[in-house]
Design a protein around this motif. Structure first.
Motif, short mmCIF file in Angstrom:
data_model
loop_
_atom_site.label_atom_id
_atom_site.label_comp_id
_atom_site.label_asym_id
_atom_site.label_seq_id
_atom_site.Cartn_x
_atom_site.Cartn_y
_atom_site.Cartn_z
N ALA A 111 0.83 -1.20 0.00
CA ALA A 111 0.00 0.00 0.00
C ALA A 111 0.87 1.26 0.00
N LEU A 112 0.28 2.35 -0.47
CA LEU A 112 0.92 3.66 -0.41
C LEU A 112 -0.03 4.61 0.29
N LEU A 113 0.44 5.22 1.38
CA LEU A 113 -0.38 6.07 2.22
C LEU A 113 0.18 7.48 2.26
N GLU A 114 -0.69 8.46 2.45
CA GLU A 114 -0.26 9.87 2.51
C GLU A 114 -0.76 10.52 3.79
N VAL A 115 0.14 11.14 4.52
CA VAL A 115 -0.19 11.82 5.78
C VAL A 115 -1.07 13.04 5.49
N THR A 116 -2.19 13.16 6.23
CA THR A 116 -3.12 14.26 5.98
C THR A 116 -3.27 15.25 7.13
N LYS A 117 -3.36 14.76 8.37
CA LYS A 117 -3.69 15.66 9.49
C LYS A 117 -3.50 14.93 10.81
N PRO A 118 -3.46 15.68 11.91
CA PRO A 118 -3.41 15.03 13.23
C PRO A 118 -4.79 14.60 13.70
N ARG A 119 -4.79 13.73 14.69
CA ARG A 119 -6.04 13.33 15.34
C ARG A 119 -6.40 14.37 16.39
N THR A 120 -7.68 14.67 16.52
CA THR A 120 -8.18 15.57 17.55
C THR A 120 -8.85 14.73 18.63
N PRO A 121 -8.43 14.84 19.89
CA PRO A 121 -9.01 14.01 20.94
C PRO A 121 -10.47 14.38 21.19
N CYS A 122 -11.27 13.39 21.57
CA CYS A 122 -12.70 13.61 21.74
C CYS A 122 -13.18 12.94 23.04
N THR A 123 -14.44 13.20 23.37
CA THR A 123 -14.99 12.64 24.60
C THR A 123 -15.10 11.12 24.53
N THR A 124 -15.28 10.57 23.33
CA THR A 124 -15.31 9.12 23.20
C THR A 124 -13.98 8.51 23.62
N PHE A 125 -12.88 9.12 23.21
CA PHE A 125 -11.55 8.67 23.58
C PHE A 125 -11.38 8.72 25.10
N LEU A 187 0.46 29.94 14.91
CA LEU A 187 1.01 29.12 13.83
C LEU A 187 0.03 28.92 12.67
N LEU A 188 -1.20 29.33 12.83
CA LEU A 188 -2.23 29.06 11.82
C LEU A 188 -1.88 29.54 10.41
N PRO A 189 -1.30 30.73 10.22
CA PRO A 189 -1.02 31.16 8.85
C PRO A 189 -0.14 30.18 8.07
N ARG A 190 0.72 29.46 8.75
CA ARG A 190 1.58 28.49 8.09
C ARG A 190 0.77 27.40 7.39
N LEU A 191 -0.39 27.09 7.91
CA LEU A 191 -1.16 25.97 7.39
C LEU A 191 -1.76 26.26 6.02
N LEU A 192 -1.92 27.54 5.69
CA LEU A 192 -2.48 27.89 4.39
C LEU A 192 -1.52 27.58 3.25
N ASP A 193 -0.26 27.31 3.58
CA ASP A 193 0.74 26.98 2.57
C ASP A 193 0.88 25.47 2.35
N VAL A 194 -0.10 24.71 2.86
CA VAL A 194 -0.02 23.25 2.80
C VAL A 194 -1.14 22.72 1.89
N PRO A 195 -0.87 22.53 0.60
CA PRO A 195 -1.93 22.09 -0.31
C PRO A 195 -2.48 20.71 0.00
N LEU A 197 -3.21 19.54 2.91
CA LEU A 197 -4.10 19.56 4.07
C LEU A 197 -5.55 19.40 3.60
N PRO A 198 -6.36 18.58 4.26
CA PRO A 198 -7.75 18.42 3.84
C PRO A 198 -8.47 19.76 3.73
N GLU A 199 -9.28 19.92 2.69
CA GLU A 199 -9.93 21.20 2.43
C GLU A 199 -10.84 21.62 3.58
N ARG A 200 -11.46 20.66 4.23
CA ARG A 200 -12.33 21.00 5.37
C ARG A 200 -11.54 21.67 6.48
N LEU A 201 -10.32 21.20 6.72
CA LEU A 201 -9.48 21.81 7.75
C LEU A 201 -8.95 23.15 7.28
#
Length: 214
Positions: A111-125, A187-195, A197-201
């Motif tokens: 398989a070939l996988l591509e890193v997209t984003k970090p996990r966000t912790p939730c109440t289920t976790f 650090l947020l402005p840096r993220l706009l330079d990451v094509p 990154l999922p569009e929703r994020l």
């Protein structure tokens, strides 16, 4: 850089009061599975995904967590944490998951996988672990693990090498994205330079920056 898979994990249906899905079902309790396991574009074969509004989908098809980071939590909580305890599909060793660059590609098995984003912790976790303040502690620790999209379907198994075969030049890491969207908004402005990154994020980042600029 080459690490390896410690385990491939899949989750069965768990019914619990802490499950975030309205049905009261969760797939966070993942366990190691034997033999080569198919990873398709929707994720690991046989893996149940609950609360699909927030989990699963092409940009979150597979979740990886490092054995080294799990070891830190085991010591912190004074409890054993088996592979899959973080709800991860892939438990890795000698892979810098937090330092992975968004968009870098991992060859794992066939398989070939591509890193997209970090996990966000939730109440289920937090409910799964029985640690009420886990979201706060997980956020401060800032070793969130990484979601991956599937570029090429294939089979993977415990012991397979994890090889980084491509890494974007922008250098923005999973850890930096996590810190930017939690405790370090400067650090947020840096993220706009990451094509990659999922569009929703990316949309969420734009909205936060627009609000801050008003």
């Amino acid at each position: 850089m080459t690490g390896r898979l410690v385990a491939v994990n899949a989750g069965a249906v768990t019914e619990a009061a802490w499950a975030g899905d309205p049905s009261g079902r969760s797939g966070i309790d993942k366990r190691p599975v034997a033999g080569p396991v198919r990873i398709g574009f929707a994720g690991v074969a046989g893996d149940f995904i609950g609360e699909r509004a927030h989990h699963g989908g092409p940009d979150q098809a597979v979740y990886a967590y490092a054995e080294e980071d799990a070891g830190w939590w085991a010591a912190e909580l004074d409890r054993a944490l088996r592979p899959g305890a973080f709800g991860e599909n892939l438990t890795t060793y000698a892979v810098d998951v937090t330092g992975a660059v968004v968009g870098e590609r991992w060859a794992v098995g066939s398989a070939l996988l591509e890193v997209t984003k970090p996990r966000t912790p939730c109440t289920t976790f937090a409910g799964f672990w029985g640690v009420p303040d886990l979201i706060k502690r997980f956020t401060v620790r800032a070793a969130p693990g990484a979601y991956l999209r599937v570029v090429r379907e294939g089979e993977v198994g415990a012991g397979d090498p994890v090889e980084v075969v491509d890494r974007p030049a922008h250098g923005v890491t999973v850890g930096e994205v996590f810190r930017a969207t939690t405790l370090e908004p400067e650090l947020l402005p840096r993220l706009l330079d990451v094509p990659e990154l999922p569009e929703r994020l990316r949309d969420k980042v734009r909205r936060r920056l627009d609000t801050a600029g008003r």
